[in-house]
Design a protein around this motif. Structure first.
Motif, PDB file in Angstrom:
ATOM      1  N   SER A  22      -3.351   5.800 -22.434  1.00 19.54           N
ATOM      2  CA  SER A  22      -2.203   5.387 -23.240  1.00 19.54           C
ATOM      3  C   SER A  22      -1.177   4.641 -22.406  1.00 19.54           C
ATOM      4  O   SER A  22      -0.276   4.022 -22.951  1.00 19.54           O
ATOM      5  CB  SER A  22      -1.549   6.610 -23.888  1.00 19.54           C
ATOM      6  N   ALA A  23      -1.307   4.690 -21.058  1.00 20.07           N
ATOM      7  CA  ALA A  23      -0.360   4.020 -20.163  1.00 20.07           C
ATOM      8  C   ALA A  23      -1.108   3.031 -19.278  1.00 20.07           C
ATOM      9  O   ALA A  23      -2.183   3.331 -18.760  1.00 20.07           O
ATOM     10  CB  ALA A  23       0.377   5.046 -19.306  1.00 20.07           C
ATOM     11  N   VAL A  24      -0.534   1.838 -19.150  1.00 23.52           N
ATOM     12  CA  VAL A  24      -1.129   0.791 -18.310  1.00 23.52           C
ATOM     13  C   VAL A  24      -0.084   0.340 -17.299  1.00 23.52           C
ATOM     14  O   VAL A  24       1.051   0.026 -17.672  1.00 23.52           O
ATOM     15  CB  VAL A  24      -1.600  -0.408 -19.159  1.00 23.52           C
ATOM     16  N   ASP A  25      -0.452   0.313 -16.032  1.00 20.90           N
ATOM     17  CA  ASP A  25       0.457  -0.113 -14.962  1.00 20.90           C
ATOM     18  C   ASP A  25      -0.048  -1.427 -14.381  1.00 20.90           C
ATOM     19  O   ASP A  25      -1.108  -1.486 -13.751  1.00 20.90           O
ATOM     20  CB  ASP A  25       0.508   0.967 -13.871  1.00 20.90           C
ATOM     21  N   LEU A  26       0.710  -2.506 -14.621  1.00 21.83           N
ATOM     22  CA  LEU A  26       0.377  -3.834 -14.094  1.00 21.83           C
ATOM     23  C   LEU A  26       1.460  -4.340 -13.159  1.00 21.83           C
ATOM     24  O   LEU A  26       1.699  -5.542 -13.055  1.00 21.83           O
ATOM     25  CB  LEU A  26       0.176  -4.818 -15.253  1.00 21.83           C
ATOM     26  N   GLY A  27       2.126  -3.410 -12.478  1.00 23.28           N
ATOM     27  CA  GLY A  27       3.191  -3.792 -11.564  1.00 23.28           C
ATOM     28  C   GLY A  27       2.694  -4.640 -10.403  1.00 23.28           C
ATOM     29  O   GLY A  27       1.566  -4.479  -9.934  1.00 23.28           O
ATOM     30  N   GLU A  28       3.540  -5.615 -10.002  1.00 22.09           N
ATOM     31  CA  GLU A  28       3.247  -6.492  -8.860  1.00 22.09           C
ATOM     32  C   GLU A  28       1.930  -7.242  -9.039  1.00 22.09           C
ATOM     33  O   GLU A  28       1.081  -7.272  -8.153  1.00 22.09           O
ATOM     34  CB  GLU A  28       3.229  -5.680  -7.561  1.00 22.09           C
ATOM     35  N   ASN A  29       1.762  -7.856 -10.193  1.00 22.17           N
ATOM     36  CA  ASN A  29       0.541  -8.633 -10.468  1.00 22.17           C
ATOM     37  C   ASN A  29       0.824 -10.081 -10.827  1.00 22.17           C
ATOM     38  O   ASN A  29      -0.052 -10.767 -11.360  1.00 22.17           O
ATOM     39  CB  ASN A  29      -0.257  -7.970 -11.602  1.00 22.17           C
ATOM     40  N   GLU A  30       2.040 -10.551 -10.594  1.00 26.41           N
ATOM     41  CA  GLU A  30       2.412 -11.941 -10.875  1.00 26.41           C
ATOM     42  C   GLU A  30       2.077 -12.316 -12.329  1.00 26.41           C
ATOM     43  O   GLU A  30       1.501 -13.366 -12.613  1.00 26.41           O
ATOM     44  CB  GLU A  30       1.706 -12.891  -9.910  1.00 26.41           C
ATOM     45  N   VAL A  31       2.470 -11.455 -13.233  1.00 25.82           N
ATOM     46  CA  VAL A  31       2.188 -11.693 -14.649  1.00 25.82           C
ATOM     47  C   VAL A  31       2.893 -12.945 -15.156  1.00 25.82           C
ATOM     48  O   VAL A  31       2.296 -13.800 -15.809  1.00 25.82           O
ATOM     49  CB  VAL A  31       2.600 -10.455 -15.474  1.00 25.82           C
ATOM     50  N   GLY A  32       4.194 -13.079 -14.866  1.00 28.35           N
ATOM     51  CA  GLY A  32       4.948 -14.238 -15.307  1.00 28.35           C
ATOM     52  C   GLY A  32       5.165 -14.283 -16.808  1.00 28.35           C
ATOM     53  O   GLY A  32       4.729 -13.383 -17.543  1.00 28.35           O
ATOM     54  N   ASP A  33       5.807 -15.345 -17.273  1.00 36.47           N
ATOM     55  CA  ASP A  33       6.114 -15.468 -18.701  1.00 36.47           C
ATOM     56  C   ASP A  33       4.859 -15.655 -19.550  1.00 36.47           C
ATOM     57  O   ASP A  33       4.748 -15.103 -20.643  1.00 36.47           O
ATOM     58  CB  ASP A  33       7.068 -16.643 -18.932  1.00 36.47           C
ATOM     59  N   ALA A  34       3.894 -16.447 -19.031  1.00 37.31           N
ATOM     60  CA  ALA A  34       2.667 -16.691 -19.799  1.00 37.31           C
ATOM     61  C   ALA A  34       1.886 -15.391 -19.986  1.00 37.31           C
ATOM     62  O   ALA A  34       1.389 -15.088 -21.076  1.00 37.31           O
ATOM     63  CB  ALA A  34       1.803 -17.739 -19.101  1.00 37.31           C
ATOM     64  N   GLY A  35       1.804 -14.613 -18.922  1.00 34.26           N
ATOM     65  CA  GLY A  35       1.103 -13.340 -19.017  1.00 34.26           C
ATOM     66  C   GLY A  35       1.819 -12.369 -19.933  1.00 34.26           C
ATOM     67  O   GLY A  35       1.190 -11.634 -20.698  1.00 34.26           O
ATOM     68  N   ALA A  36       3.159 -12.369 -19.866  1.00 33.25           N
ATOM     69  CA  ALA A  36       3.941 -11.485 -20.727  1.00 33.25           C
ATOM     70  C   ALA A  36       3.731 -11.840 -22.190  1.00 33.25           C
ATOM     71  O   ALA A  36       3.611 -10.959 -23.055  1.00 33.25           O
ATOM     72  CB  ALA A  36       5.420 -11.573 -20.369  1.00 33.25           C
ATOM     73  N   ALA A  37       3.661 -13.132 -22.514  1.00 33.47           N
ATOM     74  CA  ALA A  37       3.428 -13.557 -23.889  1.00 33.47           C
ATOM     75  C   ALA A  37       2.047 -13.129 -24.369  1.00 33.47           C
ATOM     76  O   ALA A  37       1.872 -12.701 -25.520  1.00 33.47           O
ATOM     77  CB  ALA A  37       3.581 -15.072 -24.005  1.00 33.47           C
ATOM     78  N   ALA A  38       1.039 -13.231 -23.483  1.00 30.11           N
ATOM     79  CA  ALA A  38      -0.309 -12.802 -23.849  1.00 30.11           C
ATOM     80  C   ALA A  38      -0.356 -11.297 -24.080  1.00 30.11           C
ATOM     81  O   ALA A  38      -0.997 -10.817 -25.021  1.00 30.11           O
ATOM     82  CB  ALA A  38      -1.300 -13.200 -22.755  1.00 30.11           C
TER      83      ALA A  38
END
Length: 225
Positions: A22-38
């Motif tokens: 139920s919890a996902v940790d994607l810290g320090e993965n250079e997600v950026g705005d494009a990744g956040a939108a996805a």
């Protein structure tokens, strides 16, 4: 784009295992705005993830706004961690608008409790409950009619009358409900709606608003149960 698609796939895969994850940790993965939108698109689709950690991911205002819409979109997400990102004022404002809506709702409920202690001394509890339901129904009808007229829906083309447009919108929505859905909606209106209002009015004939509020503050305990 490839990174965004990969991130979205990761969250959807976690959602598919929602009974275990139920919890996902994607810290320090250079997600950026494009990744956040996805990620926001997956969350709005109901992937099952309830807690998402996105610390230190260079997410800016655009990404924050997308994630804020996912939080307000009725999906499964309940906890979002965005510390050490580049939100700035614009990104934070997306969350502030949602927070402002919740604070306004809380204020309205508080005012209702304060006034109910006064009205309960004069009017029967059943009359207060009926008045509340009628008022809510009238506001909803006005909102639906306004949306129909502004949005140029088919019912607005037939008649410019706000009330007629409202009823047409309600009828079209009701026609899509199954018998089970209609029954559950009716019960939710009567039991936690009308019945709870009657009990509250009866109680606040004796219990003042200041004393009633700590009792109502226990509602999260019942919701959690």
């Amino acid at each position: 784009a490839a990174v965004a698609a990969e991130l979205r796939g990761s969250v959807e895969a976690a959602g598919a295992r929602a009974s275990r994850v139920s919890a996902v940790d994607l810290g320090e993965n250079e997600v950026g705005d494009a990744g956040a939108a996805a990620l926001a698109a997956s969350l709005r689709a109901g992937c099952g993830v309830t807690s998402l950690h996105l610390s230190c991911n260079a997410i800016g205002p655009a990404g924050a706004a997308a994630l804020a819409s996912a939080l307000c979109g009725g999906g499964s997400l309940r906890h979002l961690h965005l510390d050490a990102n580049q939100l700035r004022a614009v990104g934070a404002a997306a969350f502030s608008s949602a927070d402002a809506s919740m604070l306004t709702a809380a204020l309205c409920y508080a005012l209702q409790k304060v006034r109910l202690s006064t009205f309960a001394q004069t009017y029967p509890a059943a009359r207060l409950a009926a008045g509340r339901l009628r008022t809510q129904a009238a506001i909803v009808l006005l909102g639906l009619g306004g949306a129909a007229l502004v949005g140029g829906l088919p019912e607005a083309a037939v008649s410019a009358d706000l009330f007629a447009a409202s009823l047409s919108s309600v009828a079209r929505w009701a026609a899509q409900l199954s018998p089970t859905q209609a029954l559950l909606l009716t019960l939710s209106a009567l039991v936690p709606g009308a019945f709870a209002t009657i009990l509250q009015a009866e109680g606040q004939k004796v219990v003042p608003a200041a004393s009633a509020q700590p009792i109502f503050a226990s509602m999260p305990l019942f919701a959690a149960g």
